[in-house]
Enzyme design. Structure first.
Site, PDB file in Angstrom:
ATOM      1  N   HIS A  10       0.889  -1.159   0.000  1.00  0.00           N
ATOM      2  CA  HIS A  10       0.000   0.000   0.000  1.00  0.00           C
ATOM      3  C   HIS A  10       0.932   1.216   0.000  1.00  0.00           C
ATOM      4  O   HIS A  10       1.684   1.429   0.947  1.00  0.00           O
ATOM      5  CB  HIS A  10      -0.857  -0.047   1.273  1.00  0.00           C
ATOM      6  CG  HIS A  10      -1.834   1.055   1.453  1.00  0.00           C
ATOM      7  ND1 HIS A  10      -3.044   1.106   0.801  1.00  0.00           N
ATOM      8  CD2 HIS A  10      -1.804   2.134   2.263  1.00  0.00           C
ATOM      9  CE1 HIS A  10      -3.712   2.172   1.206  1.00  0.00           C
ATOM     10  NE2 HIS A  10      -2.976   2.810   2.089  1.00  0.00           N
ATOM     11  N   VAL A  36       1.330  -0.364  12.936  1.00  0.00           N
ATOM     12  CA  VAL A  36       1.930  -1.698  12.764  1.00  0.00           C
ATOM     13  C   VAL A  36       1.645  -2.565  13.989  1.00  0.00           C
ATOM     14  O   VAL A  36       1.381  -3.761  13.850  1.00  0.00           O
ATOM     15  CB  VAL A  36       3.454  -1.599  12.500  1.00  0.00           C
ATOM     16  CG1 VAL A  36       4.096  -2.979  12.500  1.00  0.00           C
ATOM     17  CG2 VAL A  36       3.718  -0.896  11.185  1.00  0.00           C
ATOM     18  N   TYR A  77      -7.018  -3.871   6.981  1.00  0.00           N
ATOM     19  CA  TYR A  77      -6.371  -2.659   7.501  1.00  0.00           C
ATOM     20  C   TYR A  77      -7.275  -1.440   7.334  1.00  0.00           C
ATOM     21  O   TYR A  77      -7.471  -0.666   8.274  1.00  0.00           O
ATOM     22  CB  TYR A  77      -5.047  -2.482   6.759  1.00  0.00           C
ATOM     23  CG  TYR A  77      -4.423  -1.116   6.788  1.00  0.00           C
ATOM     24  CD1 TYR A  77      -3.788  -0.646   7.925  1.00  0.00           C
ATOM     25  CD2 TYR A  77      -4.418  -0.309   5.649  1.00  0.00           C
ATOM     26  CE1 TYR A  77      -3.179   0.598   7.940  1.00  0.00           C
ATOM     27  CE2 TYR A  77      -3.808   0.927   5.646  1.00  0.00           C
ATOM     28  CZ  TYR A  77      -3.192   1.383   6.800  1.00  0.00           C
ATOM     29  OH  TYR A  77      -2.589   2.609   6.816  1.00  0.00           O
ATOM     30  N   HIS A  80     -10.078  -1.544   9.827  1.00  0.00           N
ATOM     31  CA  HIS A  80      -9.708  -1.676  11.242  1.00  0.00           C
ATOM     32  C   HIS A  80      -9.986  -0.363  11.975  1.00  0.00           C
ATOM     33  O   HIS A  80      -9.637   0.723  11.489  1.00  0.00           O
ATOM     34  CB  HIS A  80      -8.233  -2.055  11.362  1.00  0.00           C
ATOM     35  CG  HIS A  80      -7.848  -2.496  12.721  1.00  0.00           C
ATOM     36  ND1 HIS A  80      -7.641  -1.614  13.758  1.00  0.00           N
ATOM     37  CD2 HIS A  80      -7.655  -3.746  13.230  1.00  0.00           C
ATOM     38  CE1 HIS A  80      -7.318  -2.288  14.844  1.00  0.00           C
ATOM     39  NE2 HIS A  80      -7.317  -3.581  14.542  1.00  0.00           N
TER      40      HIS A  80
END
Length: 107
Positions: A10, A36, A77, A80
Site C-alpha cells: 500500500h 503496525v 487494515y 480496522h
C-alpha cells in the site's frame, strides 16, 4: 526459517498542508507508524521525504509504504478501527494524496 513472501503493498504519496508545523507532521508520522502494532494484517511501515533530482514529484513531499501478506490484508487494515480513527486525523492534514495498492513482481 522460511521467509514469508510479500504479496501486497500500500503506497501513499502525500503533500501536507502548508500551515502544518514540522512537529505536527512528525506526530502524524509517529501515529502512522504505530498502526503496525495495532493492525494484525499490517506487517511493515516505511516512509521518507522526496529527494528526487528529476523534479517529477508533482508536489508530493512524503511517501509511505506499508506491507501486507495478502491483498485481503489491505482491506482488513482499511476497515480496522485503529486505521479509521487515524485516517480521520491524518487525511485532513493533507493537501494532496495518491494511493496505490499493488502486488510486487520480479522481472
Amino acid at each position: 526459517m522460511a521467509e514469508t513472501a510479500v504479496v501486497a503493498k500500500h503506497l501513499l504519496l502525500a503533500k501536507f498542508k502548508e500551515d502544518l508545523s514540522p512537529a505536527a507532521i512528525d506526530e502524524l508520522i509517529k501515529g502512522y507508524a504505530s498502526l503496525v502494532s495495532l493492525v494484525p494484517s499490517l506487517k511493515t511501515f516505511h516512509w521518507g521525504k522526496d529527494v528526487s533530482v528529476e523534479n517529477l514529484h508533482q508536489g508530493f513531499t512524503h511517501v509511505f509504504e506499508t506491507t501486507f501478506e495478502s491483498v485481503e490484508g489491505i482491506s482488513e487494515y482499511l476497515a480496522h478501527p485503529a486505521h479509521v480513527e487515524f485516517a480521520d486525523i491524518f487525511l485532513p492534514a493533507l493537501e494532496k494524496i495518491l494511493i496505490i495498492d499493488y502486488k510486487p513482481t520480479t522481472a
